[in-house]
Design a protein around this motif. Structure first.
Motif, PDB file in Angstrom:
ATOM      1  N   ASP A  73      -2.445   1.888   3.748  1.00 57.37           N
ATOM      2  CA  ASP A  73      -1.208   2.644   3.748  1.00 57.37           C
ATOM      3  C   ASP A  73      -1.255   3.718   4.853  1.00 57.37           C
ATOM      4  OD1 ASP A  73       0.999   4.108   3.037  1.00 57.37           O
ATOM      5  OD2 ASP A  73       0.151   4.863   1.147  1.00 57.37           O
ATOM      6  N   ALA A  74      -0.295   3.653   5.774  1.00 59.43           N
ATOM      7  CA  ALA A  74      -0.271   4.632   6.873  1.00 59.43           C
ATOM      8  C   ALA A  74       0.120   6.025   6.361  1.00 59.43           C
ATOM      9  CB  ALA A  74       0.695   4.169   7.956  1.00 59.43           C
ATOM     10  N   GLU A  75       0.915   6.048   5.278  1.00 59.27           N
ATOM     11  CA  GLU A  75       1.340   7.336   4.698  1.00 59.27           C
ATOM     12  C   GLU A  75       0.116   8.103   4.170  1.00 59.27           C
ATOM     13  OE1 GLU A  75       4.518   8.399   4.541  1.00 59.27           O
ATOM     14  OE2 GLU A  75       3.904  10.246   3.515  1.00 59.27           O
ATOM     15  N   LEU A  76      -0.737   7.387   3.423  1.00 59.46           N
ATOM     16  CA  LEU A  76      -1.954   8.032   2.898  1.00 59.46           C
ATOM     17  C   LEU A  76      -2.832   8.543   4.049  1.00 59.46           C
ATOM     18  CD1 LEU A  76      -3.579   8.631   0.255  1.00 59.46           C
ATOM     19  CD2 LEU A  76      -4.783   6.475   0.656  1.00 59.46           C
ATOM     20  N   ALA A  77      -2.858   7.777   5.127  1.00 62.73           N
ATOM     21  CA  ALA A  77      -3.722   8.152   6.262  1.00 62.73           C
ATOM     22  C   ALA A  77      -3.250   9.414   6.973  1.00 62.73           C
ATOM     23  CB  ALA A  77      -3.813   6.994   7.254  1.00 62.73           C
ATOM     24  N   TYR A 131      -0.477  -6.297   9.473  1.00 59.87           N
ATOM     25  CA  TYR A 131      -1.502  -7.108   8.778  1.00 59.87           C
ATOM     26  C   TYR A 131      -2.117  -6.377   7.583  1.00 59.87           C
ATOM     27  CZ  TYR A 131      -5.627 -10.060   8.073  1.00 59.87           C
ATOM     28  OH  TYR A 131      -6.578 -10.878   7.526  1.00 59.87           O
ATOM     29  N   TYR A 132      -2.615  -5.163   7.795  1.00 60.59           N
ATOM     30  CA  TYR A 132      -3.436  -4.515   6.776  1.00 60.59           C
ATOM     31  C   TYR A 132      -2.676  -4.022   5.530  1.00 60.59           C
ATOM     32  CZ  TYR A 132      -7.425  -5.044   9.836  1.00 60.59           C
ATOM     33  OH  TYR A 132      -8.428  -5.582  10.598  1.00 60.59           O
ATOM     34  N   PRO A 133      -1.381  -3.670   5.613  1.00 64.21           N
ATOM     35  CA  PRO A 133      -0.700  -3.205   4.391  1.00 64.21           C
ATOM     36  C   PRO A 133      -0.703  -4.237   3.253  1.00 64.21           C
ATOM     37  CG  PRO A 133       0.523  -2.494   6.294  1.00 64.21           C
ATOM     38  CD  PRO A 133      -0.558  -3.433   6.800  1.00 64.21           C
ATOM     39  N   ARG A 134      -0.791  -5.526   3.568  1.00 69.90           N
ATOM     40  CA  ARG A 134      -0.770  -6.548   2.513  1.00 69.90           C
ATOM     41  C   ARG A 134      -1.997  -6.439   1.580  1.00 69.90           C
ATOM     42  NH1 ARG A 134      -0.793 -11.907   6.119  1.00 69.90           N
ATOM     43  NH2 ARG A 134       0.414 -10.524   7.427  1.00 69.90           N
ATOM     44  N   PHE A 135      -3.024  -5.744   2.057  1.00 67.25           N
ATOM     45  CA  PHE A 135      -4.216  -5.556   1.208  1.00 67.25           C
ATOM     46  C   PHE A 135      -4.199  -4.197   0.506  1.00 67.25           C
ATOM     47  CE2 PHE A 135      -5.354  -8.195   4.880  1.00 67.25           C
ATOM     48  CZ  PHE A 135      -5.640  -9.378   4.208  1.00 67.25           C
ATOM     49  N   GLY A 136      -3.165  -3.382   0.779  1.00 64.60           N
ATOM     50  CA  GLY A 136      -3.060  -2.069   0.139  1.00 64.60           C
ATOM     51  C   GLY A 136      -3.321  -0.908   1.083  1.00 64.60           C
ATOM     52  N   MET A 149      -6.917   3.360   2.362  1.00 66.39           N
ATOM     53  CA  MET A 149      -6.784   2.875   0.984  1.00 66.39           C
ATOM     54  C   MET A 149      -7.771   3.638   0.109  1.00 66.39           C
ATOM     55  SD  MET A 149      -7.436  -0.869  -0.708  1.00 66.39           S
ATOM     56  CE  MET A 149      -6.969  -1.647   0.772  1.00 66.39           C
ATOM     57  N   ALA A 150      -7.259   4.214  -0.984  1.00 66.58           N
ATOM     58  CA  ALA A 150      -8.145   4.909  -1.924  1.00 66.58           C
ATOM     59  C   ALA A 150      -8.693   3.882  -2.910  1.00 66.58           C
ATOM     60  CB  ALA A 150      -7.367   5.990  -2.660  1.00 66.58           C
ATOM     61  N   LEU A 151     -10.007   3.912  -3.142  1.00 63.66           N
ATOM     62  CA  LEU A 151     -10.625   2.998  -4.126  1.00 63.66           C
ATOM     63  C   LEU A 151     -10.909   3.721  -5.441  1.00 63.66           C
ATOM     64  CD1 LEU A 151     -13.203   1.063  -1.889  1.00 63.66           C
ATOM     65  CD2 LEU A 151     -10.818   0.507  -2.376  1.00 63.66           C
ATOM     66  N   THR A 152     -10.810   5.042  -5.429  1.00 61.12           N
ATOM     67  CA  THR A 152     -11.037   5.831  -6.645  1.00 61.12           C
ATOM     68  C   THR A 152      -9.938   6.893  -6.759  1.00 61.12           C
ATOM     69  OG1 THR A 152     -12.344   7.481  -5.447  1.00 61.12           O
ATOM     70  CG2 THR A 152     -13.567   5.637  -6.415  1.00 61.12           C
TER      71      THR A 152
END
Ligand SMILES: CC(C)(COP(=O)(O)OP(=O)(O)OC[C@H]1O[C@@H](n2cnc3c(N)ncnc32)[C@H](O)[C@@H]1OP(=O)(O)O)[C@@H](O)C(=O)NCCC(=O)NCCS
Length: 179
Positions: free
Chosen positions: A136-140, A129-134, A155-158
């Protein structure tokens, strides 16, 4: 997903204390248990909520809810200055699910979190569900703490939210029951 007419009359606004009982009903109905509603109550009580929003239908009825709490970076390395928040939980009244209300809550909340200077948003939830909003398990994988695995996403916002990693984060105490 086909466009639902429900979305035309839908608005997302900040939670108000008069919404409390309706919101509790929705969370319990969505999860089929009280644990997540109790989590929200405790997070509110200890001042850990950064943002809480409700989705409201054309007639003013509350149809969905989303909460974000403060996660605290450990005081080591560049990332200690990051503003990190954690999405949990999100609920849509069962009869209104799969019509885009969850998506509307997430999009509106991410815009607000950007405006208020949050750097990084974490979530523990369905990897379908959540990847569609950006998210990312890799970033986590660069964020250590009590959660790991495919369901833990970020998800990074900056720019700093991407750059000043890895970090270790701590979550508000009420999350302990969910570990
Ligand atoms: C998750 C939830 C908030 C999504 O709200 P929604 O309004 O139904 O979401 P949207 O309409 O924007 O998106 C629907 C999509 O989400 C998917 N989805 C919903 N719940 C899901 C779940 N638990 N696991 C995986 N996918 C899910 C649907 O299958 C649908 O996918 P599609 O677009 O590929 O058909 C809602 O289903 C809900 O309240 N679920 C119960 C509580 C919960 O599991 N919360 C999430 C964990 S914090």
């Amino acid at each position: 997903m086909p466009h639902s007419p429900l979305l035309d009359g839908l608005s997302v606004r900040p939670f108000e204390s008069a919404d409390k009982d309706h919101v509790r009903d929705i969370i319990v109905a969505a999860f089929g248990q009280e644990a997540e509603a109790n989590l929200v109550r405790k997070l509110r009580h200890c001042g850990a909520l950064v943002l809480e929003q409700v989705a409201v239908g054309e007639d003013g009825a509350i149809l969905g809810h989303i909460a974000f709490s403060r996660a605290t970076p450990a005081a080591i390395g560049a990332g200690q200055g990051l503003h990190v928040t954690c999405l949990a939980p999100m609920s849509v009244r069962p009869a209104y699910q799969k019509q885009g209300i969850g998506g509307a809550l997430i999009h509106s909340s991410l815009a607000r979190l950007r405006e208020t200077g949050e750097d990084l948003v974490l979530v523990l939830g369905p990897p379908t569900y959540y990847p569609r909003f950006g998210f990312d398990a890799e970033l986590a994988t660069k964020i250590s703490g009590p959660y790991a695995g495919a369901a833990f996403m970020a998800m990074a916002l900056t720019e700093a939210g991407k750059r000043d990693l890895p970090i270790e984060v701590a979550f508000p105490t009420p999350f302990e029951e969910f570990e």
